[in-house]
Design an enzyme around this catalytic site. Structure first.
Site, PDB file in Angstrom:
ATOM      1  N   GLU A  42       0.722   5.761   0.381  1.00  0.00           N
ATOM      2  CA  GLU A  42      -0.016   7.002   0.567  1.00  0.00           C
ATOM      3  C   GLU A  42       0.696   8.061  -0.264  1.00  0.00           C
ATOM      4  OE1 GLU A  42      -2.836   7.082   1.836  1.00  0.00           O
ATOM      5  OE2 GLU A  42      -2.856   5.231   3.015  1.00  0.00           O
ATOM      6  N   ASP A  82      -6.587  18.448   1.608  1.00  0.00           N
ATOM      7  CA  ASP A  82      -7.535  17.381   1.274  1.00  0.00           C
ATOM      8  C   ASP A  82      -6.898  16.007   1.455  1.00  0.00           C
ATOM      9  OD1 ASP A  82      -9.482  19.192   0.703  1.00  0.00           O
ATOM     10  OD2 ASP A  82      -9.229  19.104  -1.478  1.00  0.00           O
ATOM     11  N   ASP A 106      -3.067  -0.478   6.813  1.00  0.00           N
ATOM     12  CA  ASP A 106      -3.880  -0.940   5.687  1.00  0.00           C
ATOM     13  C   ASP A 106      -3.374  -2.256   5.105  1.00  0.00           C
ATOM     14  OD1 ASP A 106      -5.477   1.213   6.035  1.00  0.00           O
ATOM     15  OD2 ASP A 106      -5.027   2.193   4.128  1.00  0.00           O
ATOM     16  N   HIS A 136      -6.015   6.533   6.753  1.00  0.00           N
ATOM     17  CA  HIS A 136      -5.548   5.555   5.781  1.00  0.00           C
ATOM     18  C   HIS A 136      -4.036   5.346   5.889  1.00  0.00           C
ATOM     19  CE1 HIS A 136      -9.236   5.065   3.227  1.00  0.00           C
ATOM     20  NE2 HIS A 136      -9.567   6.086   3.983  1.00  0.00           N
ATOM     21  N   ASP A 151       0.855  -1.188   0.000  1.00  0.00           N
ATOM     22  CA  ASP A 151       0.000   0.000   0.000  1.00  0.00           C
ATOM     23  C   ASP A 151       0.891   1.237   0.000  1.00  0.00           C
ATOM     24  OD1 ASP A 151      -2.497   1.354   0.000  1.00  0.00           O
ATOM     25  OD2 ASP A 151      -2.239   1.809   2.118  1.00  0.00           O
TER      26      ASP A 151
END
Length: 226
Positions: free
Chosen positions: A10, A53, A156, A151, A8
Site C-alpha cells: 500500500e 484520497d 490482499d 485494501h 502486495d
C-alpha cells in the site's frame, strides 16, 4: 517443488515521480502453490503525508504509520524473506515500481524483473474483456470477501494466494487443505462412499450383439463366457 512469494504493497499514492511512498508491505510464502504459514508484514513511515484520497482506498492515516519504522530499517529483513523466489503480485509493475523507488533511495539494486509474475496479466489472458480486479476474481472463484472492507495488504495477499491457485488450475474438487503439527500444509482427498450402479443394456442392443456374434467364427466373448 517450488517456492514463490505473493506480495502486495500500500502506498501514499500512485506516481513515484510525485514523491509517493510505500506505507505497507505484506508477503506470504507459497510452496507448490500452497501457503506454508510463513509471512512478512510491516507498516512503514513514509516520511510524508497520506492524502485523503489514498486513505479512502486503504484506510491508513498519518497517525497509523507515524510510529512505524522507516523503509531503511526494514529493507534487509524484507529482502531476506523474499530471497530469490518468483514474486506474484496483482498489477505487479505497480508494486515493483514503488519498491524499486524505495530501494533506489537507499542506493540498493532494484528487484529482479525476471522474478515478476503479474496475476492481473494472467487473469486478463484467461478472462479477456472481463473485470479482473482482485475483488472480481474472488467473486468469480467464489472466494470469501467478507473481511475486505479496505485494501489492506496482508488480507490482499491471502486472497491473492487463493486467486493465484485458481489461475494456475491448482484447486480440484474434493481436495482439502489441512496443517499438521509442524505447520506444514498438507493436501488430503475427501473420501465419499460410492455405490456401483449396474449397466443396463436395452433388449434391442442385446439382440443386435447376439446377431453380430453369430457371424463370427468361435468368438472370444463366448469362449470367456463359457
Amino acid at each position: 517443488m517450488s517456492r514463490e512469494i505473493v506480495l502486495d504493497t500500500e502506498t501514499t499514492g500512485i506516481e513515484t515521480r510525485e514523491g509517493h511512498r510505500v506505507i505497507e508491505i505484506a508477503a506470504i510464502e507459497l510452496f507448490n502453490l500452497l501457503p506454508t504459514g510463513r509471512f512478512y508484514h510491516v507498516t512503514i513511515n513514509p516520511e510524508r503525508d497520506i492524502p485523503a484520497d489514498a486513505t479512502r482506498i486503504h484506510g491508513f492515516t498519518n497517525a497509523d504509520v507515524e510510529k512505524s519504522p522507516l523503509f531503511a530499517a526494514v529493507v534487509d529483513p524484507w529482502l531476506e524473506f523474499m530471497g530469490d523466489a518468483p514474486i506474484i503480485a496483482h498489477n505487479a509493475p505497480f508494486d515493483f515500481g514503488h519498491l524499486d523507488a524505495e530501494l533506489k533511495r537507499l542506493g540498493r539494486p532494484p528487484l529482479n524483473p525476471a522474478l515478476m509474475i503479474d496475476s492481473l496479466a494472467l487473469a486478463k489472458k484467461r478472462f479477456p474483456g472481463m473485470p479482473n480486479s482482485l475483488d472480481a476474481l474472488c467473486r468469480r472463484f467464489d472466494i470469501d470477501l467478507s473481511e475486505r472492507t479496505t485494501h489492506n495488504a496482508l488480507l490482499d495477499v491471502k486472497l491473492l494466494a487463493k486467486v493465484y491457485l485458481e489461475l494456475r488450475g491448482g484447486r480440484q474438487p474434493g481436495l482439502v487443505l489441512t496443517s499438521n503439527a509442524s505447520g506444514e500444509v498438507l493436501v488430503t482427498e475427501e473420501r465419499k462412499e460410492r455405490s456401483l450402479l449396474p449397466i443396463l443394456v436395452p433388449p434391442e442392443r442385446e439382440e443386435a450383439h447376439k446377431a453380430f456374434l453369430a457371424k463370427i467364427k468361435d468368438p472370444i466373448w463366448l469362449r470367456e463366457a463359457g
